[in-house]
Write a protein that holds these residues in place. Structure first.
Motif, PDB file in Angstrom:
ATOM      1  N   ARG A   1     -39.695  20.796  11.463  1.00  0.00           N
ATOM      2  CA  ARG A   1     -41.163  20.516  12.060  1.00  0.00           C
ATOM      3  C   ARG A   1     -41.638  21.902  12.056  1.00  0.00           C
ATOM      4  O   ARG A   1     -43.137  21.767  11.657  1.00  0.00           O
ATOM      5  CB  ARG A   1     -40.740  19.780  13.277  1.00  0.00           C
ATOM      6  CG  ARG A   1     -42.368  19.735  14.163  1.00  0.00           C
ATOM      7  CD  ARG A   1     -42.006  18.887  15.260  1.00  0.00           C
ATOM      8  NE  ARG A   1     -41.019  19.160  16.124  1.00  0.00           N
ATOM      9  CZ  ARG A   1     -41.191  20.163  17.204  1.00  0.00           C
ATOM     10  NH1 ARG A   1     -42.348  20.669  17.244  1.00  0.00           N
ATOM     11  NH2 ARG A   1     -40.320  20.485  17.850  1.00  0.00           N
TER      12      ARG A   1
ATOM     13  N   GLY B   1     -45.212  23.043  10.077  1.00  0.00           N
ATOM     14  CA  GLY B   1     -46.467  23.570  10.696  1.00  0.00           C
ATOM     15  C   GLY B   1     -46.830  24.935  10.217  1.00  0.00           C
ATOM     16  O   GLY B   1     -47.883  25.226  10.686  1.00  0.00           O
TER      17      GLY B   1
ATOM     18  N   GLU C   1     -48.940  23.335  13.482  1.00  0.00           N
ATOM     19  CA  GLU C   1     -48.559  21.792  13.452  1.00  0.00           C
ATOM     20  C   GLU C   1     -48.508  21.298  12.143  1.00  0.00           C
ATOM     21  O   GLU C   1     -49.395  21.787  11.380  1.00  0.00           O
ATOM     22  CB  GLU C   1     -49.719  21.174  14.446  1.00  0.00           C
ATOM     23  CG  GLU C   1     -51.016  21.242  13.923  1.00  0.00           C
ATOM     24  CD  GLU C   1     -51.978  20.485  14.670  1.00  0.00           C
ATOM     25  OE1 GLU C   1     -51.506  20.321  15.915  1.00  0.00           O
ATOM     26  OE2 GLU C   1     -53.171  20.227  14.424  1.00  0.00           O
TER      27      GLU C   1
END
Length: 246
Positions: free
Chosen positions: A93, A97, A233
């Motif tokens: 993740r 991001g 993000e």
């Protein structure tokens, strides 16, 4: 770059803590993570460099640590399966991001690298301590800056083709071994907002992370992979309002 570059050097640290037949403690008394961190500090004196290992709580890769990391370097070999899936999810993740990721040597078989590339990441190998000649095939790439072409590693584990990875976005280095094999030893990919660099020289059995040209490549790779200006993000599905009539 207005703020210090933030680097986390991750190593499973299993060979260093177990009896190893090739005497790894003599080469790396502070662990491979210690040698990698020291090499980065030589070329990135203003960087904030921390280390983390598999045995740390959450493998040392909490959300807070990753949020405070511009580039993560990853070395693993004997304990890929011991890396918790939730930590792999977390690292993925953060890469999507915008966190940079350097995958080193046998980290090609790590869960996170296979997850990001979507392939087996398998390769040919032979560990006879052979000579490796590392050729730069993209001399204009920032990762190749100041790196001799070629440079030689006198003793190293052989990695050879076929290397089952997604086609690289950029191929920076190709290696030739004394046994005749060749290998795509330095390649890059972009995943989401993040940049990934794989660099193969660096087996635990040899003092490769003390090699000055290897250290320069890793520091160049960290600079290239860092994207501290990004809002961290992952890209997501959006439903934007219409901006013009027509």
């Amino acid at each position: 770059m207005s703020s210090p570059l933030r680097v986390t050097v991750w190593n499973e640290n299993v060979h260093e803590t177990n009896d190893h037949p090739r005497g790894i403690r003599g080469y790396y008394p502070d662990g491979m993570h210690g040698a990698i961190a020291a090499g980065l500090a030589e070329h990135l004196p203003d960087a904030r460099i921390r280390t983390a290992v598999l045995s740390d709580p959450e493998h040392g890769l909490t959300d807070d640590v990753l949020a405070d990391t511009d580039v993560l370097t990853w070395w693993g070999h004997a304990a890929h399966g011991d890396v918790a899936d939730e930590v792999v999810d977390r690292v993925q993740r953060h890469v999507l991001g915008g966190m940079g990721l350097l995958v080193l040597h046998s980290g090609h078989f790590s869960k996170v690298f296979k997850r990001l590339l979507g392939t087996t990441c398998s390769l040919a190998w032979r560990n006879d301590g052979e000579r490796e000649v590392v050729w730069t095939v993209d001399p204009a790439h920032p990762i190749a800056e100041g790196v001799p072409n070629p440079f030689v590693i006198e003793r190293q584990e052989m990695y050879g083709e076929p290397f089952d990875v997604a086609p690289p976005d950029e191929l920076v280095f190709v290696s030739w071994f004394a046994g005749g094999e060749v290998f795509r030893s330095g390649a890059t990919w972009r995943r989401g907002k993040g940049r990934v660099f794989y660099f193969s020289p660096g087996d635990e059995s040899y003092p490769v992370y003390h090699h000055p040209d290897v250290r320069r490549v890793l520091a160049n790779g960290v600079r290239w992979a860092a994207r501290p200006e990004l809002v961290r993000e992952p890209l997501g599905v959006t439903n934007p309002a219409r901006r013009w009539a027509g």
